[in-house]
Enzyme design. Structure first.
Site, PDB file in Angstrom:
ATOM      1  N   GLY A 128       0.824  -1.199   0.000  1.00 23.65           N
ATOM      2  CA  GLY A 128       0.000   0.000   0.000  1.00 23.65           C
ATOM      3  C   GLY A 128       0.854   1.243   0.000  1.00 23.65           C
ATOM      4  N   PRO A 133       2.459   4.931   1.199  1.00 22.74           N
ATOM      5  CG  PRO A 133       4.379   6.149   0.675  1.00 22.74           C
ATOM      6  CD  PRO A 133       3.095   5.658   0.079  1.00 22.74           C
ATOM      7  N   GLY A 134       2.167   5.508   4.727  1.00 20.30           N
ATOM      8  CA  GLY A 134       1.341   6.100   5.763  1.00 20.30           C
ATOM      9  C   GLY A 134       0.010   5.449   5.992  1.00 20.30           C
ATOM     10  CB  VAL A 135      -2.021   2.884   4.345  1.00 19.66           C
ATOM     11  CG1 VAL A 135      -2.244   3.879   3.232  1.00 19.66           C
ATOM     12  CG2 VAL A 135      -1.017   1.821   3.932  1.00 19.66           C
ATOM     13  N   GLY A 136      -0.351   2.449   7.418  1.00 21.98           N
ATOM     14  CA  GLY A 136      -0.296   1.639   8.627  1.00 21.98           C
ATOM     15  C   GLY A 136       0.157   0.215   8.415  1.00 21.98           C
ATOM     16  CE  LYS A 137       3.473  -0.157   3.364  1.00 23.72           C
ATOM     17  NZ  LYS A 137       3.063   1.251   3.356  1.00 23.72           N
ATOM     18  CB  SER A 142      -6.662   4.945 -16.004  1.00 20.62           C
ATOM     19  OG  SER A 142      -5.829   5.989 -15.526  1.00 20.62           O
ATOM     20  CE  LYS A 165      -7.461   5.893 -11.653  1.00 19.49           C
ATOM     21  NZ  LYS A 165      -7.519   5.010 -12.839  1.00 19.49           N
TER      22      LYS A 165
END
Length: 1033
Positions: A520, A522-526, A926, A969
């Protein structure tokens, strides 16, 4: 008196018995006369070195050259009586005294320290001219010169070129003996070692001749006379004539006129006489008593000094030292190692009291140096003696304990320790076998051997691995659910997968063979999720990062043959945690490097493969280690850079990020209280309104993670703390002053360390800088007892200060700018009104894990049918633009752009496509539907509603393919107020399942499979769509 003289007017010694007694040498040439002289006085002969002065009675007895004459120094041999018995030979100087007046002398500069009357000094002369002059002086029986100290300590010369280069006061010295200086090779210039005995002080009055001047050779005309008959007395040569000629050439004293023939320094001197003094003067006797006392003190400390005093006493047997205070002062200066200028001052002093005072000063410094040297010597000796004593006592103690059976030696104790460790472990058989072999090898090695140290370290590692030891695991689903909810909000998919993982472990009794990879932005809590899993399972936790790792030895360990070898990270982890079933978190696995020391990614295959890690072989241990019970959790930002074989061995869990509502709850529950406590405002009434948090999320922190949001919230509370302190002042928050009791180390003893302050740099604009005053420069933490240059240290913790209850602070959207500055994101949509034809709205996924609304602008101009793309577009997005333009060209007639299928299109027009925010790189497929819609809008001159956004990849035949990052998005579209989103039909399930309903509220989703559906939706209600019903199908 009939005395023979040479051609220079000097008297000659009488001839040997082998020579004719009535021979006349006055008629010979000067060279023959000199050759006779060389035969009489041999200075360069080893057996006669230094005997030229044996006939001199002036200096006291010395071991250097004072040997009995053997007749080769010019004295009459006893077997050959002189022809004229009543007359004493003039060449014998054995009973001559030192001349009291010697107005002109050879000047010899002395380096490093001056000479003092009455004390021998050996000097080395290298200048050939000075060496020759000294030899002739010795042969003539005039071994006197003046010795003067050079002012420059770094120079060493045998001649004086400038009278200012030497001190004017020196000594009148007699050459007692000479020796040939040692030389490494014959080619080097001749040298001479002369032993000088200074007699008295002299002073230079005039430099008669400098060293560089060309020598003047006296021309002597030989006097030719008839050969005398046998029995006739030899008539002396016309000496007055020679003297007259020399006087005409050299107006100098006759006894040193021969020195003019050499390139040496000659000076006129005058004697310096010590001023009269009273021996019974109380000051003089006091000085002498003090000097004698200092002599005794130094003699007790310095044996060499004691020997010098003894020699001086032997030489002064005839007289009492107290009767000659001037000689005592000279001796004090001569034997000391003081400064050169101080010693010269003693030499120049003619007043005895002043000379004694200066000599005492020099001697006192010598005493201080001797005391310091003695102290250092005593300290070193005491330390050595203490260590020796401790060593002997320890050896005796070991022997006594060994005899009593109380304690074994060091090696036996070490072996016993290893055996106790191994007994408490459940080692496999193959490991037990290796342990026994290494232990037996250690028992046969000497402790000092290098192999013993390697074996000891190996056994230390082998017995610290937790063989068979593991912690009990907690597979409770409710406990795990509670822990995960406490640590994280949202992330439902990840939590469900972890609970499934635990449920399987609960039923099977183990979770072997699972390697989880959390992917994921950065900063999502992995990393924190990995910690939560360890806490939920109640396992030991160990984390190490492999980002940038290039050395395989960090994973597999070093060979034992290397100096400083260590096992790999996973073995170190097992030793650290003490169990064989920890949770090991491997951070940044997508950033593995590859260098000259191998490929760490390939080395990780064995460690992370459930089929192989049951027998993981570390290079250092060289025994298989079972890692199947270790739970590996890896983290990565992207899977693209992870090698495919390594990625295949891991179960990937994607963390797409947080939506606005989730970020708001996280900020209120976790980030806010943590930041408030970290800022020292835990008990203070400082509140961050939810509306301000919403503004932070929308206009400052749009990233998928919450790390940037945490930084901004920390900044808000720090700024609030600063404002509180500044507004309330030092009266409310006084700076505490440390007392004397608080200073000190853990034992309570006062302690200070040297100051290590940052250097004060000069400001660039001094007129704008604030000067540092004395009060502000001093630290309030320094007590008056602290020495200068020291800073007190303490182990006392500083107590926090309480914020008054009257303080109330609210951070709202109105004053948020005062804390975090202006907004980072000014607006979400570039076009708020209907844009011109050729502009469409796409949805993109940024590298920081957030989504963005990205407009696409297309324009045409006269040209040759080229396509230009700008806006820092990547290769894939450029290919999407080519595909979209090709599809429009191939369907130009169906779209109503041309009047017939055969009509040429864009042969004389160029197309320019631009995507704003050119500093941000854009890549990915996309934007295909948005590019195609912009081309159709441009060529049909039809506007596109700005409330419609689209995403999807297109193929050359017009199919719409699925894309990723839809959650981010759609979140960006929701934030921008988009009302309709056109998305690929293949992404329908992903949107309906993974996108929160709160984000989808107010947005109409249109799922399409080909570009015709996209165009019908984008241009719905426009006149051009009426024709498309017939042409596009």
């Amino acid at each position: 008196m009939n005395t023979r003289v040479d051609s220079r007017g000097n008297p000659l010694p009488k001839a040997d018995s082998s020579e004719s007694t009535n021979s006349d040498v006055s008629g010979q040439d000067p060279h023959s006369v000199e050759s006779v002289t060389d035969k009489v006085v041999r200075l360069d002969s080893p057996e006669n070195d230094g005997r030229g002065s044996s006939s001199d009675s002036a200096p006291p007895s010395s071991s250097s050259g004072d040997e009995p004459s053997d007749g080769s120094d010019g004295a009459d041999p006893p077997s050959s009586p002189p022809p004229d018995p009543p007359t004493k030979p003039a060449t014998s100087i054995s009973k001559q005294s030192v001349p009291e007046v010697y107005p002109q002398v050879l000047a010899l500069p002395i380096a490093r320290r001056p000479l003092f009357p009455g004390f021998y000094k050996a000097v080395v002369v290298r200048n050939p001219a000075v060496v020759a002059a000294i030899k002739e002086m010795m042969s003539r029986g005039q071994p006197y010169l003046g010795a003067f100290l050079l002012k420059d300590e770094n120079t060493d010369s045998d001649i004086i070129t400038d009278i200012n280069s030497v001190h004017p006061v020196g000594v009148f010295a007699q050459i007692t003996s000479v020796f040939a200086a040692t030389s490494g090779s014959e080619e080097k210039e001749e040298g001479l070692t002369a032993v000088l005995y200074p007699h008295r002080r002299i002073k230079i009055t005039e430099l008669v001749k400098a060293g560089e001047s060309t020598p003047v050779t006296a021309t002597v005309e030989p006097v030719v006379e008839e050969e005398p008959s046998e029995g006739q007395l030899v008539t002396p040569p016309a000496t007055p004539k020679v003297e007259d000629q020399i006087a005409k050439l050299h107006p100098n004293p006759l006894q040193t006129s021969f020195l003019q023939n050499y390139a040496i320094s000659i000076v006129n001197v005058e004697n310096l006489v010590t001023q009269p003094y009273n021996k019974d003067d109380q000051y003089i006797r006091a000085f002498m008593s003090e000097i004698i006392s200092v002599f005794k003190d130094i003699a007790q400390l310095n044996p060499l000094f004691r020997d010098q005093i003894t020699n001086f006493s032997i030489n002064q047997v005839a007289s009492n030292v107290f009767d000659e205070p001037d000689k005592l002062a000279d001796f004090a200066a001569a034997v000391s190692t003081g400064e050169v200028q101080e010693l010269q001052d003693v030499l120049e002093s003619l007043v005895v009291e002043d000379r004694l005072r200066k000599a005492l000063l020099v001697l006192k410094k010598e005493l201080i140096n001797a005391q310091l040297q003695s102290k250092l010597s005593r300290d070193v000796d005491s330390k050595i003696a203490k260590r020796q004593r401790e060593y002997y006592l320890m050896e005796q103690l070991k022997g006594i304990k060994k005899e009593l059976g109380m304690e074994s030696d060091g090696k036996d104790k070490l072996i016993e320790k290893f055996k106790e460790r191994a007994a408490s472990l459940k080692m496999p058989e193959h490991v037990k076998k290796v342990f026994d072999e290494e232990l037996n090898k250690l028992m046969g090695l000497e402790p000092a051997a290098s192999e013993a140290n390697v074996t000891r370290n190996y056994l230390d590692w082998l017995t610290q691995i937790p063989w068979g030891q593991h912690s009990r695991e907690n597979y409770s689903i409710s406990h795990a659910q509670k822990v995960l909810d406490e640590d994280h909000y949202g992330l439902k998919d990840v939590k469900d997968r972890i609970l499934e993982f635990l449920a399987v472990g609960k039923l099977r009794g183990t979770v072997e063979g699972k390697i989880i990879c959390l992917v994921g932005p950065p900063g999502v809590g992995k990393t924190s999720i990995g910690k939560s899993i360890a806490r939920a399972l109640e396992r030991q936790f160990f984390r190490f990062s492999v980002g940038g790792l290039t050395d395989v030895a960090e994973i597999k360990g070093h060979r034992r043959t290397y100096v400083g070898a260590l096992p790999g990270k996973i073995i170190q982890a097992l030793k650290r945690v003490g169990t064989e079933n920890p949770l090991v978190l491997i951070d940044e696995i997508d950033k593995l490097g590859r260098g000259i020391n191998g490929d760490p990614a390939s080395a990780l295959l064995e460690m992370l493969d459930p089929e192989q890690n049951t027998n993981f072989l570390d290079h250092y241990l060289d025994v298989p280690v079972d890692l199947s019970r270790v739970l590996f959790v890896c983290t990565a930002n992207l899977t693209d850079t992870i090698p495919a074989p390594l990625l295949d061995r891991m179960e990937v869990l994607e963390l797409s990020g947080y939506v606005t509502e989730e970020k708001t709850v996280i900020a209120e529950r976790y980030l806010g209280p943590q930041a408030k406590e970290a800022a020292g405002l835990k008990e203070a009434d400082v509140q961050l309104d939810p509306a301000a948090i919403d503004v932070l999320i929308k206009y400052y922190c749009r990233e998928s993670g919450v790390r940037n949001l945490k930084k901004h919230i920390d900044k808000i509370y720090r700024k609030a703390a600063l404002k509180l302190v500044q507004e309330l002042g030092e009266d409310v928050f006084p700076e505490e002053v440390a007392t004397a009791e608080e200073h000190g180390d853990a034992r309570g003893e006062p302690k200070s360390v040297p100051k290590q302050d940052a250097p004060i740099t000069e400001p660039a604009a001094p007129e704008t800088s604030t000067p540092i005053t004395g009060d502000s420069a001093e630290s309030v933490n320094e007590s008056p007892e602290t020495p200068a240059g020291e800073r007190q240290v303490t182990v006392e913790e500083r107590k926090p200060l309480k914020v008054p209850d009257t303080v109330h602070v609210r951070i709202t959207p109105d004053n948020l700018k005062e804390y975090v500055g202006p907004q980072v994101y000014q607006r979400d949509r570039l076009y708020t009104k209907p844009p011109p034809p050729g502009v469409s709205t796409g949805l993109g996924y940024l590298g920081n894990g957030s989504g963005a609304v990205m407009p696409v602008e297309a324009s045409s101009m006269p040209g040759k049918g080229g396509l230009q793309l700008t806006g820092k577009l990547g290769e894939v997005i450029r290919e999407s633009a080519q595909i979209g333009l090709s599809w429009v060209k191939s369907h130009a007639y169906e779209l109503g752009i041309t009047n017939s299928p055969e009509e040429q299109f864009l042969t004389d027009r160029d197309i320019h496509v631009h995507m704003p925010e050119g500093s941000i790189g854009k890549e990915g497929p996309s934007a295909g539907t948005a590019l195609l819609s912009a081309f159709v809008s441009l060529f049909t001159k039809t506007r596109i509603n700005p409330d419609i956004a689209m995403t999807g990849e297109i193929s050359l035949v017009g199919q719409v393919l699925p894309v990723g990052g839809l959650k981010e998005k759609i979140l960006a579209a929701h934030r921008a107020g988009i009302k309709t989103i056109i998305a690929p039909a293949a992404n329908r399930a992903d949107i309906e399942e993974n996108v929160p309903e709160s984000v989808k509220t107010g947005i109409r989703f249109v799922y399409v499979e080909d570009v015709v559906e996209v165009l019908n939706e984008v241009f719905h209600g426009e006149p051009v769509t009426e024709r498309w019903k017939d042409t596009l199908s």
